[in-house]
Each structure stands twice: as C-alpha cells, then as structure tokens.
Write a protein that holds these residues in place. Structure first.
Motif, PDB file in Angstrom:
ATOM      1  N   LYS A  49       0.829  -1.201   0.000  1.00  0.00           N
ATOM      2  CA  LYS A  49       0.000   0.000   0.000  1.00  0.00           C
ATOM      3  C   LYS A  49       0.870   1.260   0.000  1.00  0.00           C
ATOM      4  O   LYS A  49       0.604   2.209  -0.747  1.00  0.00           O
ATOM      5  CB  LYS A  49      -0.932  -0.001   1.213  1.00  0.00           C
ATOM      6  CG  LYS A  49      -1.887   1.158   1.236  1.00  0.00           C
ATOM      7  CD  LYS A  49      -2.895   1.037   2.361  1.00  0.00           C
ATOM      8  CE  LYS A  49      -3.860   2.210   2.308  1.00  0.00           C
ATOM      9  NZ  LYS A  49      -4.907   2.101   3.300  1.00  0.00           N
ATOM     10  N   LEU A  50       1.909   1.253   0.807  1.00  0.00           N
ATOM     11  CA  LEU A  50       2.817   2.399   0.878  1.00  0.00           C
ATOM     12  C   LEU A  50       3.465   2.681  -0.478  1.00  0.00           C
ATOM     13  O   LEU A  50       3.577   3.831  -0.901  1.00  0.00           O
ATOM     14  CB  LEU A  50       3.903   2.131   1.928  1.00  0.00           C
ATOM     15  CG  LEU A  50       4.931   3.214   2.151  1.00  0.00           C
ATOM     16  CD1 LEU A  50       4.295   4.456   2.756  1.00  0.00           C
ATOM     17  CD2 LEU A  50       6.044   2.699   3.051  1.00  0.00           C
ATOM     18  N   TYR A  51       3.883   1.612  -1.164  1.00  0.00           N
ATOM     19  CA  TYR A  51       4.568   1.747  -2.452  1.00  0.00           C
ATOM     20  C   TYR A  51       3.602   1.730  -3.634  1.00  0.00           C
ATOM     21  O   TYR A  51       4.031   1.833  -4.775  1.00  0.00           O
ATOM     22  CB  TYR A  51       5.595   0.635  -2.622  1.00  0.00           C
ATOM     23  CG  TYR A  51       6.758   0.697  -1.661  1.00  0.00           C
ATOM     24  CD1 TYR A  51       7.264   1.907  -1.185  1.00  0.00           C
ATOM     25  CD2 TYR A  51       7.380  -0.461  -1.229  1.00  0.00           C
ATOM     26  CE1 TYR A  51       8.340   1.951  -0.323  1.00  0.00           C
ATOM     27  CE2 TYR A  51       8.473  -0.431  -0.367  1.00  0.00           C
ATOM     28  CZ  TYR A  51       8.941   0.773   0.082  1.00  0.00           C
ATOM     29  OH  TYR A  51      10.008   0.817   0.931  1.00  0.00           O
ATOM     30  N   ASP A  52       2.313   1.573  -3.359  1.00  0.00           N
ATOM     31  CA  ASP A  52       1.290   1.555  -4.405  1.00  0.00           C
ATOM     32  C   ASP A  52       1.592   0.489  -5.461  1.00  0.00           C
ATOM     33  O   ASP A  52       1.697   0.776  -6.652  1.00  0.00           O
ATOM     34  CB  ASP A  52       1.154   2.938  -5.055  1.00  0.00           C
ATOM     35  CG  ASP A  52      -0.087   3.053  -5.926  1.00  0.00           C
ATOM     36  OD1 ASP A  52      -1.088   2.383  -5.625  1.00  0.00           O
ATOM     37  OD2 ASP A  52      -0.056   3.814  -6.916  1.00  0.00           O
ATOM     38  N   CYS A  53       1.778  -0.748  -4.985  1.00  0.00           N
ATOM     39  CA  CYS A  53       2.059  -1.866  -5.880  1.00  0.00           C
ATOM     40  C   CYS A  53       1.455  -3.135  -5.290  1.00  0.00           C
ATOM     41  O   CYS A  53       0.898  -3.115  -4.198  1.00  0.00           O
ATOM     42  CB  CYS A  53       3.565  -2.034  -6.070  1.00  0.00           C
ATOM     43  SG  CYS A  53       4.443  -2.574  -4.583  1.00  0.00           S
ATOM     44  N   THR A  54       1.578  -4.230  -6.012  1.00  0.00           N
ATOM     45  CA  THR A  54       1.101  -5.515  -5.498  1.00  0.00           C
ATOM     46  C   THR A  54       2.151  -6.120  -4.569  1.00  0.00           C
ATOM     47  O   THR A  54       3.332  -5.730  -4.614  1.00  0.00           O
ATOM     48  CB  THR A  54       0.840  -6.503  -6.647  1.00  0.00           C
ATOM     49  OG1 THR A  54       2.091  -6.798  -7.287  1.00  0.00           O
ATOM     50  CG2 THR A  54      -0.152  -5.941  -7.654  1.00  0.00           C
ATOM     51  N   ILE A  55       1.734  -7.068  -3.771  1.00  0.00           N
ATOM     52  CA  ILE A  55       2.687  -7.781  -2.917  1.00  0.00           C
ATOM     53  C   ILE A  55       3.702  -8.515  -3.781  1.00  0.00           C
ATOM     54  O   ILE A  55       4.891  -8.525  -3.470  1.00  0.00           O
ATOM     55  CB  ILE A  55       1.949  -8.731  -1.955  1.00  0.00           C
ATOM     56  CG1 ILE A  55       1.139  -7.898  -0.938  1.00  0.00           C
ATOM     57  CG2 ILE A  55       2.929  -9.648  -1.244  1.00  0.00           C
ATOM     58  CD1 ILE A  55       0.251  -8.709  -0.027  1.00  0.00           C
ATOM     59  N   ASP A  56       3.265  -9.105  -4.888  1.00  0.00           N
ATOM     60  CA  ASP A  56       4.192  -9.774  -5.798  1.00  0.00           C
ATOM     61  C   ASP A  56       5.280  -8.823  -6.276  1.00  0.00           C
ATOM     62  O   ASP A  56       6.445  -9.193  -6.397  1.00  0.00           O
ATOM     63  CB  ASP A  56       3.465 -10.368  -7.006  1.00  0.00           C
ATOM     64  CG  ASP A  56       2.636 -11.582  -6.656  1.00  0.00           C
ATOM     65  OD1 ASP A  56       2.833 -12.175  -5.577  1.00  0.00           O
ATOM     66  OD2 ASP A  56       1.773 -11.936  -7.476  1.00  0.00           O
ATOM     67  N   ALA A  57       4.906  -7.594  -6.585  1.00  0.00           N
ATOM     68  CA  ALA A  57       5.867  -6.618  -7.096  1.00  0.00           C
ATOM     69  C   ALA A  57       6.936  -6.259  -6.056  1.00  0.00           C
ATOM     70  O   ALA A  57       8.049  -5.894  -6.421  1.00  0.00           O
ATOM     71  CB  ALA A  57       5.148  -5.363  -7.563  1.00  0.00           C
ATOM     72  N   LEU A  58       6.607  -6.377  -4.783  1.00  0.00           N
ATOM     73  CA  LEU A  58       7.584  -6.077  -3.738  1.00  0.00           C
ATOM     74  C   LEU A  58       8.806  -6.952  -3.858  1.00  0.00           C
ATOM     75  O   LEU A  58       9.926  -6.518  -3.590  1.00  0.00           O
ATOM     76  CB  LEU A  58       6.971  -6.288  -2.348  1.00  0.00           C
ATOM     77  CG  LEU A  58       5.872  -5.350  -1.886  1.00  0.00           C
ATOM     78  CD1 LEU A  58       5.312  -5.831  -0.554  1.00  0.00           C
ATOM     79  CD2 LEU A  58       6.367  -3.922  -1.787  1.00  0.00           C
TER      80      LEU A  58
END
Length: 64
Positions: A49-58
């Motif tokens: 949420k902080l990075y505005d991406c999916t968990i996979d993208a992390l």
C-alpha cells in the motif's frame, strides 16, 4: 535481488520513513533491501500500500 530499494527510492523515502510507516526499524528495512531477511507476512500488505504496488511486485526479481 528484490526491488524494495528501488520502490522506496521512487517514493523518495528514507529507510527510516518506511520503517516508521510500517512499524519497524530502519535497520529492518535495510536488511530486507539487502536480501538478508524478509518482512513478516503482516507487513507485506502495508508495504504494498505504501509503495502503491502488489505484494508480488515487492519481491520481484530484478535480475530476471
């Protein structure tokens, strides 16, 4: 290597900023970025949420 550092830098945040936002230390964020550990499962959605991406993208492999 994962892209946690790249995502953080895109948001122009320090490791301390990220740590404060998700409730961990800057040292923990640094370890994640160096691949010396991973965030607890409860932290991953907060990071996404902080990075505005999916968990996979992390945790996407940048070397692929």
């Amino acid at each position: 290597m994962n892209n946690l550092k790249q995502l953080r830098e895109q948001k122009q945040m320090s490791q301390a900023d990220v740590g404060n936002a998700v409730g961990v230390s800057a040292q923990a964020v640094g370890k994640w970025e160096r691949g010396e550990g991973f965030p607890q499962w409860i932290i991953a959605p907060k990071l996404a949420k902080l990075y505005d991406c999916t968990i996979d993208a992390l945790f996407a492999d940048l070397s692929a």
